[in-house]
Write a protein that holds these residues in place. Structure first.
Motif, PDB file in Angstrom:
ATOM      1  N   GLU A   1     -24.890 -19.573 -29.068  1.00  0.00           N
ATOM      2  CA  GLU A   1     -24.579 -19.613 -27.598  1.00  0.00           C
ATOM      3  C   GLU A   1     -23.597 -18.742 -26.905  1.00  0.00           C
ATOM      4  OE1 GLU A   1     -24.993 -21.066 -23.671  1.00  0.00           O
ATOM      5  OE2 GLU A   1     -26.455 -21.279 -25.328  1.00  0.00           O
ATOM      6  N   ALA A   2     -22.363 -18.255 -27.665  1.00  0.00           N
ATOM      7  CA  ALA A   2     -21.442 -17.581 -27.154  1.00  0.00           C
ATOM      8  C   ALA A   2     -22.094 -16.148 -27.014  1.00  0.00           C
ATOM      9  CB  ALA A   2     -20.378 -17.600 -28.149  1.00  0.00           C
ATOM     10  N   MET A   3     -22.793 -15.744 -28.071  1.00  0.00           N
ATOM     11  CA  MET A   3     -23.307 -14.156 -28.120  1.00  0.00           C
ATOM     12  C   MET A   3     -24.379 -14.121 -26.834  1.00  0.00           C
ATOM     13  SD  MET A   3     -21.865 -12.600 -30.149  1.00  0.00           S
ATOM     14  CE  MET A   3     -23.093 -11.211 -30.677  1.00  0.00           C
ATOM     15  N   SER A   4     -25.023 -15.458 -26.496  1.00  0.00           N
ATOM     16  CA  SER A   4     -26.036 -15.122 -25.311  1.00  0.00           C
ATOM     17  C   SER A   4     -25.236 -14.961 -23.974  1.00  0.00           C
ATOM     18  CB  SER A   4     -26.850 -16.405 -25.090  1.00  0.00           C
ATOM     19  OG  SER A   4     -26.084 -17.643 -24.586  1.00  0.00           O
ATOM     20  N   TRP A   5     -23.918 -15.076 -23.978  1.00  0.00           N
ATOM     21  CA  TRP A   5     -23.288 -14.706 -22.828  1.00  0.00           C
ATOM     22  C   TRP A   5     -22.862 -13.366 -22.710  1.00  0.00           C
ATOM     23  CZ3 TRP A   5     -21.709 -18.104 -18.727  1.00  0.00           C
ATOM     24  CH2 TRP A   5     -21.912 -19.305 -18.881  1.00  0.00           C
ATOM     25  N   ARG A   6     -22.968 -12.642 -23.767  1.00  0.00           N
ATOM     26  CA  ARG A   6     -22.390 -11.221 -23.617  1.00  0.00           C
ATOM     27  C   ARG A   6     -23.141 -10.234 -22.442  1.00  0.00           C
ATOM     28  NH1 ARG A   6     -23.395  -8.321 -29.344  1.00  0.00           N
ATOM     29  NH2 ARG A   6     -23.030  -6.794 -27.801  1.00  0.00           N
ATOM     30  N   GLY A   7     -21.995  -9.424 -21.684  1.00  0.00           N
ATOM     31  CA  GLY A   7     -22.534  -8.992 -20.770  1.00  0.00           C
ATOM     32  C   GLY A   7     -22.483  -9.583 -19.250  1.00  0.00           C
ATOM     33  N   THR A   8     -21.991 -10.914 -19.287  1.00  0.00           N
ATOM     34  CA  THR A   8     -21.759 -11.591 -18.192  1.00  0.00           C
ATOM     35  C   THR A   8     -20.595 -10.899 -17.250  1.00  0.00           C
ATOM     36  OG1 THR A   8     -23.140 -13.551 -19.035  1.00  0.00           O
ATOM     37  CG2 THR A   8     -21.539 -13.771 -17.103  1.00  0.00           C
ATOM     38  N   PRO A   9     -20.544 -10.757 -16.103  1.00  0.00           N
ATOM     39  CA  PRO A   9     -19.471 -10.269 -15.538  1.00  0.00           C
ATOM     40  C   PRO A   9     -18.379 -11.209 -15.532  1.00  0.00           C
ATOM     41  CG  PRO A   9     -21.382  -9.794 -14.206  1.00  0.00           C
ATOM     42  CD  PRO A   9     -21.839 -10.652 -15.529  1.00  0.00           C
ATOM     43  N   TYR A  10     -17.110 -10.856 -15.468  1.00  0.00           N
ATOM     44  CA  TYR A  10     -15.910 -11.676 -15.229  1.00  0.00           C
ATOM     45  C   TYR A  10     -15.946 -12.247 -13.737  1.00  0.00           C
ATOM     46  CZ  TYR A  10     -11.028 -13.651 -14.926  1.00  0.00           C
ATOM     47  OH  TYR A  10     -10.100 -14.502 -14.525  1.00  0.00           O
ATOM     48  N   HIS A  11     -15.759 -13.495 -13.472  1.00  0.00           N
ATOM     49  CA  HIS A  11     -15.804 -14.044 -12.288  1.00  0.00           C
ATOM     50  C   HIS A  11     -14.624 -15.315 -12.514  1.00  0.00           C
ATOM     51  CE1 HIS A  11     -16.306 -16.003  -8.285  1.00  0.00           C
ATOM     52  NE2 HIS A  11     -16.545 -14.831  -7.952  1.00  0.00           N
ATOM     53  N   HIS A  12     -13.493 -15.318 -11.613  1.00  0.00           N
ATOM     54  CA  HIS A  12     -12.722 -16.196 -11.766  1.00  0.00           C
ATOM     55  C   HIS A  12     -13.328 -17.702 -11.427  1.00  0.00           C
ATOM     56  CE1 HIS A  12      -8.970 -18.820 -11.430  1.00  0.00           C
ATOM     57  NE2 HIS A  12      -9.220 -19.048 -10.418  1.00  0.00           N
ATOM     58  N   ARG A  13     -13.160 -18.719 -12.254  1.00  0.00           N
ATOM     59  CA  ARG A  13     -13.566 -20.290 -12.250  1.00  0.00           C
ATOM     60  C   ARG A  13     -15.192 -20.214 -12.331  1.00  0.00           C
ATOM     61  NH1 ARG A  13     -12.520 -23.801  -8.715  1.00  0.00           N
ATOM     62  NH2 ARG A  13     -12.798 -25.463 -10.239  1.00  0.00           N
ATOM     63  N   ALA A  14     -15.789 -19.432 -12.443  1.00  0.00           N
ATOM     64  CA  ALA A  14     -17.139 -19.459 -12.261  1.00  0.00           C
ATOM     65  C   ALA A  14     -17.751 -19.712 -13.836  1.00  0.00           C
ATOM     66  CB  ALA A  14     -17.834 -18.050 -12.130  1.00  0.00           C
ATOM     67  N   ALA A  31     -18.063 -23.827 -21.371  1.00  0.00           N
ATOM     68  CA  ALA A  31     -19.890 -23.574 -21.255  1.00  0.00           C
ATOM     69  C   ALA A  31     -20.490 -23.674 -22.851  1.00  0.00           C
ATOM     70  CB  ALA A  31     -20.180 -22.540 -20.472  1.00  0.00           C
ATOM     71  N   VAL A  32     -19.959 -22.656 -23.377  1.00  0.00           N
ATOM     72  CA  VAL A  32     -20.258 -22.559 -24.929  1.00  0.00           C
ATOM     73  C   VAL A  32     -20.402 -23.759 -25.669  1.00  0.00           C
ATOM     74  CG1 VAL A  32     -20.136 -21.278 -27.259  1.00  0.00           C
ATOM     75  CG2 VAL A  32     -19.982 -20.415 -24.971  1.00  0.00           C
ATOM     76  N   PHE A  33     -19.128 -24.488 -25.811  1.00  0.00           N
ATOM     77  CA  PHE A  33     -18.915 -25.840 -26.571  1.00  0.00           C
ATOM     78  C   PHE A  33     -19.756 -27.048 -26.100  1.00  0.00           C
ATOM     79  CE2 PHE A  33     -15.677 -23.056 -28.254  1.00  0.00           C
ATOM     80  CZ  PHE A  33     -15.921 -23.540 -29.529  1.00  0.00           C
ATOM     81  N   GLU A  34     -19.967 -26.931 -24.742  1.00  0.00           N
ATOM     82  CA  GLU A  34     -20.750 -27.972 -24.103  1.00  0.00           C
ATOM     83  C   GLU A  34     -22.402 -27.751 -24.399  1.00  0.00           C
ATOM     84  OE1 GLU A  34     -20.393 -28.009 -19.856  1.00  0.00           O
ATOM     85  OE2 GLU A  34     -18.348 -28.580 -19.852  1.00  0.00           O
TER      86      GLU A  34
END
Length: 189
Positions: free
Chosen positions: A13-26, A41-44
């Protein structure tokens, strides 16, 4: 304690987030996430914990306050790793920036970490031992070890440094799982 199957799910799940832009509180995969929300998000999504709502927080709270908000929040769901315990995929490292612990990363494998960085988004990095805070050539290095009064529930210190960022790092290692009684002995810096 987190199972091997849950660890694999966390890493996938963590690796599927690669490339997601940084955005505070998103917390939207592919759109935006910060270093705290990605842990949630990943642990949920991996089924390790239920929904986590860290509440409101300023992007600069760690600069102006000494209260260990981030560390206390992570410790609600994780246990400190005893000194000498090797990290495993799915563990969490928490780092001190400014006055207190304010950044988290997920251990992927062999020291690789996944985390969300301002201006870089979700990235995987390797520890940069040669440029760590323990290296005398690192900016802000101090050969003098300071003693700090630590609250009873703080985890032990890890000597690894995941990424190059100006300032001193004080990483802490945690393992997701049910809270356990903490030892009476506290290790300092």
């Amino acid at each position: 304690m987190i199972t091997p199957a849950q660890r694999r799910a966390v890493v996938a799940e963590a690796m599927s987030w690669r490339g997601t832009p940084y955005h505070h509180r998103a917390r939207v995969k592919g759109v935006g996430v910060d270093c705290g929300q990605i842990l949630c998000a990943v642990f949920e999504a991996s089924g390790v914990v239920g929904h986590i709502d860290p509440g409101e927080y300023s992007p600069q709270w760690h600069i102006h306050r000494s209260e260990e908000v981030y560390l206390q929040w992570v410790q609600r769901y994780c246990n400190p790793l005893p000194e000498g315990t090797p990290e495993q995929p799915g563990d969490i490292r928490v780092y001190k920036y400014g006055r207190c612990y304010a950044h988290g990363a997920i251990v992927i494998d062999d020291g690789l970490l996944l985390h969300s960085y301002i201006r870089r988004g979700v990235i995987v990095t390797a520890p940069m031992k040669s440029r760590s805070a323990a290296d005398p050539s690192f900016p802000g290095h101090s050969n003098e070890r300071q003693r700090h009064h630590l609250p009873k529930r703080r985890p032990p210190v890890c000597d690894a440094d995941p990424v190059l960022i100006a300032g001193r790092h004080h990483p802490r290692r945690l393992r997701p799982g049910p809270r356990q009684a903490q030892p009476a002995v506290v290790r300092g810096f």
